[in-house]
Structures are given as structure tokens and as C-alpha cells.
Design an enzyme around this catalytic site. Structure first.
Site, PDB file in Angstrom:
ATOM      1  N   LYS A  53     -14.041  -6.609  -6.028  1.00 36.23           N
ATOM      2  CA  LYS A  53     -14.560  -6.999  -4.717  1.00 36.23           C
ATOM      3  C   LYS A  53     -16.020  -7.416  -4.662  1.00 36.23           C
ATOM      4  CE  LYS A  53     -10.600  -5.203  -3.372  1.00 36.23           C
ATOM      5  NZ  LYS A  53     -10.408  -3.734  -2.565  1.00 36.23           N
TER       6      LYS A  53
ATOM      7  N   LYS B  54       1.067  -1.201  -0.182  1.00 35.89           N
ATOM      8  CA  LYS B  54      -0.146   0.015   0.109  1.00 35.89           C
ATOM      9  C   LYS B  54       0.943   1.144   0.059  1.00 35.89           C
ATOM     10  CE  LYS B  54      -3.986  -2.019   0.653  1.00 35.89           C
ATOM     11  NZ  LYS B  54      -5.311  -1.626  -0.356  1.00 35.89           N
TER      12      LYS B  54
ATOM     13  N   ASP C  10      -0.577  -0.712  -4.754  1.00 33.11           N
ATOM     14  CA  ASP C  10      -1.832  -0.136  -4.500  1.00 33.11           C
ATOM     15  C   ASP C  10      -1.727   1.062  -4.070  1.00 33.11           C
ATOM     16  OD1 ASP C  10      -4.392   0.313  -4.229  1.00 33.11           O
ATOM     17  OD2 ASP C  10      -5.006  -1.619  -3.186  1.00 33.11           O
TER      18      ASP C  10
ATOM     19  N   ASP D  53      -9.735  -0.550  -9.434  1.00 29.00           N
ATOM     20  CA  ASP D  53     -10.424  -1.038  -8.045  1.00 29.00           C
ATOM     21  C   ASP D  53     -11.528  -0.095  -7.984  1.00 29.00           C
ATOM     22  OD1 ASP D  53     -11.240  -2.110  -5.613  1.00 29.00           O
ATOM     23  OD2 ASP D  53      -9.341  -1.702  -4.796  1.00 29.00           O
TER      24      ASP D  53
ATOM     25  N   GLU E  63      -2.113  -0.773  -8.927  1.00 29.35           N
ATOM     26  CA  GLU E  63      -3.827  -0.780  -8.800  1.00 29.35           C
ATOM     27  C   GLU E  63      -4.293   0.594  -8.433  1.00 29.35           C
ATOM     28  OE1 GLU E  63      -6.782  -3.056  -5.728  1.00 29.35           O
ATOM     29  OE2 GLU E  63      -4.816  -3.871  -6.198  1.00 29.35           O
TER      30      GLU E  63
END
Length: 336
Positions: free
Chosen positions: A251, A154, A178, A229, A204
Site C-alpha cells: 500500500k 471482504k 481478504d 497486507d 489476503e
């Protein structure tokens, strides 16, 4: 059929930080559907970014309890179609319900869910393990705590390249990045050049979700693939991603469950997009549902239960990225 709703507050091993928030606990709703001695389980977690809470999900499901409990002998597709008009404003609740019904349906048929779908699990992708934002020292320590073949890192800080440069010194693992909407176009294009040198596989969601013209610019000039995403939430978003992203991260809680996710995967493949399913910070209930989709995916991020201090269920297990299925039918879940 009986509807049972259970609230949990999942404690994390470590504070989990992304570009927009930090959490130590994750509220979660478990939906159980019982019928003729069988139980199916589904899960959805709260999420402030999508303005979703467990209490709201419970309220929305209670409003249609009679409808849910009146269902008899429906296929999962038919069940989803019946529930969607009543829960289209709350996809998280719909996900938990759809997940539970798919699980129940497969158990009643005496099959694992992936077998019911005729999926071949022989070449499943490995899951990554997520390293949340922290000091560089803490991120290195988290990585060393659990050696893994693929890490999802992240980012979205002023030290992003320095973080990955330091992490690279400690592992030869594949890196995925991400940024959770935390970068600009210029940052993304420049960072991609440096990150590719550091063994990064893809980026991402570097930009804010609705910046479609900017996504197109990054798509044209990034030296790394870009995976959507936050820009790909529901079925209608898949087609929009062509020419803007190289792949999509689905998701289950955002799209409404396993039923629409399977349709999104089919459409993405037809459009030449890479397919990925990601998790929230979920228990093994939600993770075991994701595992049923593995044969259809290029990438998967299903480490949510590994981030918990204590799980609430058994089901699939994960060892060095490899997923092993439960011996039980359906998604193989049992609440502890």
C-alpha cells in the site's frame, strides 16, 4: 516550488465494511506541488487502524514547508531521501508528497511516469473490484450492480463460507479473499480448502499482523496462496515475509509512496514473492499513481475511486478491470 494542501471528504456509493470498521465517508488529503507552470498531485487518506488523520498529515507537512519549497532540480529518489528523516513518523504524509513529486518530475520531463521508468504497459494485470462485508443479499446485489472479471471479497464473519458459496452462484469471476486479520490458524487452513473449491485465487492477510509463527503454520498447510497486507508495511518487512507468505500487497500510503514501493517490488521479486499493490478508498489521484506500477505487478487492487459516489479528479479510467491511461504526462491527473 510551491506546496498546496487540499482536504476532501470522499463520499462512498455504499457503506463500506471490513472486519474491523464501517465507513460512509473517507477523509483525504491532496498534495499539489507547483513549479514553473507544472503541477504534480499526490494523495493520502486517513486511516484509524494506522492512527492517521488528515489534520496530522497537514501539520507534519507544514512543519517542513520551507524545506519542501526550497527543493530545486532533485530526482525523485534524492527528494525522497531528503524528506524521509522529517516524515518517517508519518508515512501517509510522505506518500502524498512523494507521489506529487514523482508526478511533477515526470511532467517537467514531458513523459508519462511509467515511460520515465521504462516500464512496458503491454501486459498489465486487471484490477479486482471489492465487495465489502454486508448481508449476503446486499453483497450479491453489489456484485450484480457491477459485473467484473475479478472480485475481492471482504470476509471475517461467522458466515464466510456461506457468503462465498452464494456469491459463486451468480458469477464465474475469479474471487480473492481478504479477511483483514479476522481468522485463526485453524479457520484459515480449513476455509482455504472450501474456498479453493469455490474458485478463490488467494487469501489476503487472514491472521493478525504480528502473529509470525502462526503465519508460518498457515504458509505450510494452506492449499491457497497467502498474501501479506498488514504484515508488510514498509521496506524492512519484505524480507520477513519469506517463509510466511507467498506474496505481498504493498500500500503506497503505508510504505511512504511510489519511491519505496518500487524498491519493495524489486526486493520481493528477488525473494520469489508475488507482487501486488492495493489501494485504500482513494480518489483517482491515488489510483492513477498506482497505475504507473502495473507492469511490475502480478496482481492489483486499485478500485478505490470506483467505490466513490463522486470523484474529485480525472486520470486513469477502468473498464471491466482494464486500466486505460490519461493522455497527460506524469500520472495524468487533473483535479475536477
Amino acid at each position: 516550488m510551491e506546496l498546496i494542501l487540499k482536504e476532501f471528504n470522499l463520499k462512498l456509493k455504499h457503506t463500506f465494511t471490513i472486519s474491523r470498521e464501517s465507513i460512509d465517508f473517507q477523509p483525504s488529503l491532496i498534495v499539489e506541488l507547483r513549479n514553473n507552470g507544472f503541477s504534480g498531485f499526490g494523495e493520502a487518506t486517513s486511516n484509524p487502524y494506522y492512527k492517521t488523520t488528515v489534520s496530522v498529515m497537514i501539520q507534519d507537512l507544514e512543519k517542513i514547508r520551507n524545506l519542501i519549497e526550497s527543493v530545486k532540480n532533485e530526482t525523485p529518489d534524492s527528494f525522497y531521501d531528503k524528506m524521509y528523516p522529517h516524515l518517517k513518523h508519518d508515512m501517509f504524509a510522505l506518500c502524498a508528497l512523494d507521489m506529487a513529486y514523482n508526478d511533477l518530475y515526470a511532467r517537467q520531463k514531458g513523459k508519462k511516469l511509467y515511460d520515465l521508468w521504462k516500464y512496458d504497459i503491454g501486459k498489465n494485470p486487471l484490477t479486482d473490484y471489492t465487495i465489502g462485508i454486508a448481508s449476503i443479499e446486499k453483497m450479491v446485489a453489489k456484485m450484480q450492480e457491477l459485473p467484473w472479471p475479478i472480485y475481492k471479497i471482504k470476509l471475517g464473519t461467522s458466515e464466510d463460507i456461506a457468503i462465498v458459496t452464494e456469491l459463486r452462484k451468480h458469477t464465474n469471476a475469479i474471487f480473492r479473499i481478504d479477511a483483514n486479520c479476522g481468522w485463526t490458524v485453524d479457520e484459515t487452513i480449513k476455509n482455504a480448502i472450501e474456498l479453493k473449491k469455490l474458485g478463490v485465487e488467494f487469501l489476503e492477510q487472514p491472521l493478525k499482523a504480528d502473529n509470525w509463527e502462526e503465519h508460518k503454520e498457515v504458509f505450510k498447510h494452506s492449499v491457497l496462496p497467502i498474501i501479506a497486507d498488514e504484515s508488510c508495511i514498509i521496506e524492512e518487512d519484505v524480507a520477513k515475509c519469506t517463509g510466511h507468505f507467498h506474496g505481498i500487497n504493498i500500500k503506497l500510503v503505508k510504505c511512504g509512496g511510489l519511491t519505496p514501493a518500487r524498491r519493495m517490488i524489486i526486493e520481493a521479486k528477488q525473494l520469489g514473492l508475488k507482487t501486488m499493490v492495493g489501494c485504500m478508498t482513494e480518489s483517482t489521484v491515488g489510483i492513477s499513481a498506482i497505475a504507473q506500477l502495473l507492469p511490475q505487478l502480478d496482481y492489483v487492487d486499485m478500485d478505490g475511486a470506483l467505490l466513490l459516489a463522486k470523484d474529485i479528479a480525472t486520470g486513469v479510467t477502468i473498464d471491466f478491470g482494464k486500466i486505460s491511461y490519461s493522455d497527460l504526462d506524469g500520472t495524468g491527473v487533473t483535479l475536477i
